[in-house]
Design a protein around this motif. Structure first.
Motif, PDB file in Angstrom:
ATOM      1  N   ALA A   1       0.990  -1.143   0.147  1.00  0.00           N
ATOM      2  CA  ALA A   1      -0.052  -0.179  -0.173  1.00  0.00           C
ATOM      3  C   ALA A   1       0.903   1.280  -0.030  1.00  0.00           C
ATOM      4  O   ALA A   1       0.537   2.150  -0.523  1.00  0.00           O
ATOM      5  CB  ALA A   1      -0.773  -0.197   1.289  1.00  0.00           C
ATOM      6  N   ASP A   2       1.810   1.248   0.733  1.00  0.00           N
ATOM      7  CA  ASP A   2       2.771   2.448   0.935  1.00  0.00           C
ATOM      8  C   ASP A   2       3.594   2.570  -0.411  1.00  0.00           C
ATOM      9  O   ASP A   2       4.040   3.690  -1.035  1.00  0.00           O
ATOM     10  CB  ASP A   2       3.751   2.097   1.838  1.00  0.00           C
ATOM     11  N   VAL A   3       3.886   1.415  -1.146  1.00  0.00           N
ATOM     12  CA  VAL A   3       4.584   1.521  -2.621  1.00  0.00           C
ATOM     13  C   VAL A   3       3.476   2.397  -3.603  1.00  0.00           C
ATOM     14  O   VAL A   3       3.823   3.304  -4.207  1.00  0.00           O
ATOM     15  CB  VAL A   3       4.829   0.291  -3.069  1.00  0.00           C
ATOM     16  N   LEU A   4       2.375   1.908  -3.503  1.00  0.00           N
ATOM     17  CA  LEU A   4       1.368   2.688  -4.387  1.00  0.00           C
ATOM     18  C   LEU A   4       1.251   3.922  -4.049  1.00  0.00           C
ATOM     19  O   LEU A   4       0.708   4.805  -4.945  1.00  0.00           O
ATOM     20  CB  LEU A   4       0.013   1.809  -4.376  1.00  0.00           C
ATOM     21  N   ARG A   5       1.193   4.238  -2.646  1.00  0.00           N
ATOM     22  CA  ARG A   5       1.149   5.762  -2.416  1.00  0.00           C
ATOM     23  C   ARG A   5       2.272   6.663  -2.952  1.00  0.00           C
ATOM     24  O   ARG A   5       2.077   7.636  -3.327  1.00  0.00           O
ATOM     25  CB  ARG A   5       1.121   5.868  -0.851  1.00  0.00           C
ATOM     26  N   LEU A   6       3.521   5.961  -2.821  1.00  0.00           N
ATOM     27  CA  LEU A   6       4.633   6.770  -3.538  1.00  0.00           C
ATOM     28  C   LEU A   6       4.641   6.829  -4.958  1.00  0.00           C
ATOM     29  O   LEU A   6       5.361   7.647  -5.427  1.00  0.00           O
ATOM     30  CB  LEU A   6       5.794   6.152  -2.861  1.00  0.00           C
ATOM     31  N   LEU A   7       4.103   5.790  -5.428  1.00  0.00           N
ATOM     32  CA  LEU A   7       4.223   5.628  -7.073  1.00  0.00           C
ATOM     33  C   LEU A   7       2.893   5.180  -7.584  1.00  0.00           C
ATOM     34  O   LEU A   7       2.742   3.931  -7.784  1.00  0.00           O
ATOM     35  CB  LEU A   7       5.306   4.603  -7.393  1.00  0.00           C
ATOM     36  N   PRO A   8       1.959   6.049  -8.102  1.00  0.00           N
ATOM     37  CA  PRO A   8       0.514   5.375  -8.245  1.00  0.00           C
ATOM     38  C   PRO A   8       0.375   4.875  -9.839  1.00  0.00           C
ATOM     39  O   PRO A   8      -0.061   5.653 -10.563  1.00  0.00           O
ATOM     40  CB  PRO A   8      -0.177   6.755  -8.256  1.00  0.00           C
ATOM     41  N   ASP A   9       1.455   4.123 -10.205  1.00  0.00           N
ATOM     42  CA  ASP A   9       1.463   3.648 -11.545  1.00  0.00           C
ATOM     43  C   ASP A   9       0.477   2.431 -11.807  1.00  0.00           C
ATOM     44  O   ASP A   9       0.139   1.660 -11.043  1.00  0.00           O
ATOM     45  CB  ASP A   9       3.053   2.901 -11.412  1.00  0.00           C
ATOM     46  N   PRO A  10      -0.058   2.720 -13.021  1.00  0.00           N
ATOM     47  CA  PRO A  10      -1.312   1.731 -13.127  1.00  0.00           C
ATOM     48  C   PRO A  10      -0.841   0.260 -13.178  1.00  0.00           C
ATOM     49  O   PRO A  10      -1.712  -0.711 -12.743  1.00  0.00           O
ATOM     50  CB  PRO A  10      -1.997   2.182 -14.558  1.00  0.00           C
ATOM     51  N   LEU A  11       0.350  -0.022 -13.751  1.00  0.00           N
ATOM     52  CA  LEU A  11       0.837  -1.464 -13.693  1.00  0.00           C
ATOM     53  C   LEU A  11       1.016  -1.971 -12.556  1.00  0.00           C
ATOM     54  O   LEU A  11       0.611  -2.977 -12.048  1.00  0.00           O
ATOM     55  CB  LEU A  11       2.071  -1.433 -14.637  1.00  0.00           C
ATOM     56  N   LEU A  12       1.701  -1.172 -11.508  1.00  0.00           N
ATOM     57  CA  LEU A  12       1.957  -1.551 -10.259  1.00  0.00           C
ATOM     58  C   LEU A  12       0.554  -1.879  -9.455  1.00  0.00           C
ATOM     59  O   LEU A  12       0.408  -2.663  -8.702  1.00  0.00           O
ATOM     60  CB  LEU A  12       2.932  -0.516  -9.569  1.00  0.00           C
TER      61      LEU A  12
END
Length: 434
Positions: A249-260
Motif C-alpha cells: 500500500a505504501d509503494v502505491l502511495r509513493l508511485l501510483p503507477d497503473p501497472l503496479l
C-alpha cells in the motif's frame, strides 16, 4: 542530495539491502519515516523487558540465518521446549520429538501412526509442488482421523499465522515445517532489535547514511526511469536507483503507477491480533508454549528461553490468527487472548507490569495464496517497466516466508541492482557485496 541508491524503509529488509550495496562501494541513503529504525522488528524496552511487536520466531536454516551469517551479524538465542497443545480445555504434550510423540495422550496409537505418515510425506515433498493447493484441501484429502486433522490445521495456522486455510497455499506450510523439523525455532536475546542494531551498525560502518524521521512523499520518475525521491518540505534526493522496502500500500502511495496498482492490488495482506504482557513472574512455568486446537490462538512465554526479561520476570506473547478476508472484532479478539492466558497462566492478571494489545499487527504484505501458486504469486524484486526501481520485503520474491522472505528479497534486489549499475560505472567500485 545525491546518491547512487535511495532506500525507503529501515526495517530488516531495507537495512539488509543497505549493507550489501554499501559494501559493494555504492553511495546509499536510507530513509525511515519513524524516529528509529526497525519497523515491525523494533523492540520496546520497558523496565528491562524487551517487548517485540508480537511474538517473533526465527527459523534457522532459512534465508534469514543464511544472510545474517553472510553479513557477519551475530546474535544469541534460545529455543522453546515442552511445547503443549490445548484441546477442550486440557493441555497435552505437543508431539514434536520421539519422546513426546510416544507419551502424549493427545492422540491414540492409530492416530499417531497416521500423523507420522503424513509428516513423513510432507518432509519429503518439494514445497513448490504443493503451491497451488490450499492447506484446507490438502489436509481434508489426506487425513482420515478428525483429531489428526485438527492437530494439523492448528499447526498450519501457527506456521503461517493465518486463520483462513482455504485461501493459504500449502507451500509456506511445507517450507516452515521442513525447517522446523531440522532445527527448532529461535527466540532472540534482547528481542529482534538485536538484529536491527547489528544491521544498522554494519550498514553505517560500510558508509550507508540513515535518515530517520524523514517522510518520503513520492518516487520521482520520468520516461520509464526513476530519478530519486521527493521528501517532505520540498526536498529532493536524486538517485540512480530506488529500492522500496515498504508495504504494498505504501509503494502505491509513493508511485501510483497503473501497472503496479494492477499487480500489487491483487495481494492480500495478513494481520494478526497480539497481546504482549510483561509480568512480575510466571505463574505456571510448566506451561511455557501452547497452540490451541479449538480456536486460532497461540501463546509463548519467550522469557523462559531467551533473555528478554529481568531476573525473575516473565514476558508472554499471545496471538490470535485472523482471516485476512474478514478480520473480525478487535475487542473480541483481546478477550479471547485474555481467556487463553487465564487457562495457561492462571493469576497472570495480578502480576501485570505492562501490557500491549495490537489489534491489527501486519504479519506479511501478501498471503501466499493457493490460487496464485504460493510464493510464485508474489512480485519479483525488479520492476521491469520502470528502470532503476526495485522492491523488497516479506511480500516479494519466490524464496521463504515471513523474515526469510525479507532477507532473501533484500539480497536478491541488491544483487540485481548491482548488476544493473555495474554497466554504468567503473568496475573497480564494485567490491564483493558480502
Amino acid at each position: 542530495m545525491q546518491t547512487d541508491v535511495a532506500i525507503v524503509g529501515a526495517g530488516l529488509t531495507g537495512l539488509t539491502a543497505a549493507v550489501y550495496l554499501a559494501r559493494a562501494g555504492l553511495q546509499v541513503a536510507v530513509f525511515e519515516k519513524a524516529a528509529s529504525p526497525g519497523g515491525r522488528a523494533a523492540t520496546q524496552v520497558y523496565q528491562g523487558y524487551c517487548l517485540n511487536r508480537g511474538g517473533h520466531a526465527l527459523y534457522p536454516g532459512g534465508a534469514a540465518t543464511r544472510v545474517l551469517r553472510e553479513l557477519g551479524i551475530s546474535f544469541q538465542a534460545g529455543s522453546p521446549r515442552r511445547v503443549q497443545v490445548l484441546s477442550h480445555g486440557r493441555f497435552f504434550a505437543y508431539p514434536a520429538d520421539p519422546a513426546s510423540f510416544l507419551t502424549t495422550a493427545l492422540l491414540s496409537r492409530s492416530e499417531k501412526m497416521e500423523l507420522l505418515r503424513v509428516l513423513t510425506r510432507l518432509a519429503l515433498h518439494k514445497p513448490q509442488s504443493l503451491a497451488d493447493l490450499s492447506v484446507q484441501k490438502w489436509i481434508d484429502d489426506h487425513v482420515r482421523h478428525e483429531d489428526v486433522r485438527q492437530f494439523l490445521l492448528a499447526s498450519a495456522r501457527t506456521l503461517t499465522y493465518s486463520a483462513n486455510l482455504e485461501l493459504t497455499s500449502m507451500e509456506p506450510v511445507v517450507t516452515q515445517l521442513q525447517l522446523s523439523l531440522k532445527r527448532p525455532v529461535l527466540y532472540i536475546d534482547g528481542g529482534w532489535q538485536t538484529l536491527v542494531a547489528g544491521l544498522r551498525r554494519a550498514a553505517e560502518q560500510a558508509g550507508a547514511r540513515l535518515y530517520t524521521g524523514r517522510r518520503v512523499t513520492a518516487v520521482a520518475q520520468s520516461d520509464g526511469r526513476v530519478g530519486g525521491l521527493e521528501l517532505s518540505e520540498g526536498y529532493l534526493c536524486e538517485a540512480r536507483a530506488v529500492l522500496l522496502a515498504i508495504e504494498p500500500a505504501d509503494v502505491l502511495r509513493l508511485l501510483p503507477d497503473p501497472l503496479l496498482r494492477e499487480r500489487l492490488g491483487r495481494l492480500r495482506p495478513l494481520p494478526v491480533a497480539c497481546l504482549d504482557v510483561a509480568l512480575q513472574r510466571l505463574p505456571c512455568p510448566a506451561r511455557p508454549v501452547s497452540l490451541d486446537l479449538d480456536q486460532p490462538r497461540f501463546y509463548s512465554a519467550q522469557s523462559l528461553f531467551a533473555r528478554v526479561a529481568p531476573a525473575g520476570g516473565a514476558l508472554l506473547h499471545a496471538v490470535r490468527y485472523l482471516d485476512p478476508t474478514d478480520p473480525g472484532e478487535a475487542r473480541e479478539h483481546e478477550r479471547e487472548l485474555e481467556e487463553l492466558l487465564d487457562l495457561a497462566q492462571p493469576g497472570w492478571r495480578d502480576l501485570v507490569i505492562k501490557r500491549f494489545f495490537l489489534p491489527r499487527l501486519l504479519v506479511t504484505g501478501a498471503v501466499p495464496l493457493a490460487e496464485s501458486a504460493g510464493f510464485a504469486g508474489r512480485p519479483e524484486p525488479r520492476v521491469e517497466h520502470i528502470r532503476g526501481l526495485y522492491l523488497a520485503g516479506d511480500w516479494v520474491g519466490r524464496e521463504g516466508y515471513l523474515a526469510d522472505a525479507c532477507f532473501a528479497s533484500a539480497r536478491q534486489a541488491a544483487l540485481l541492482l548491482l548488476a544493473e549499475l555495474a554497466g554504468r560505472q567503473s568496475p573497480h567500485r564494485l567490491r564483493a557485496a558480502a
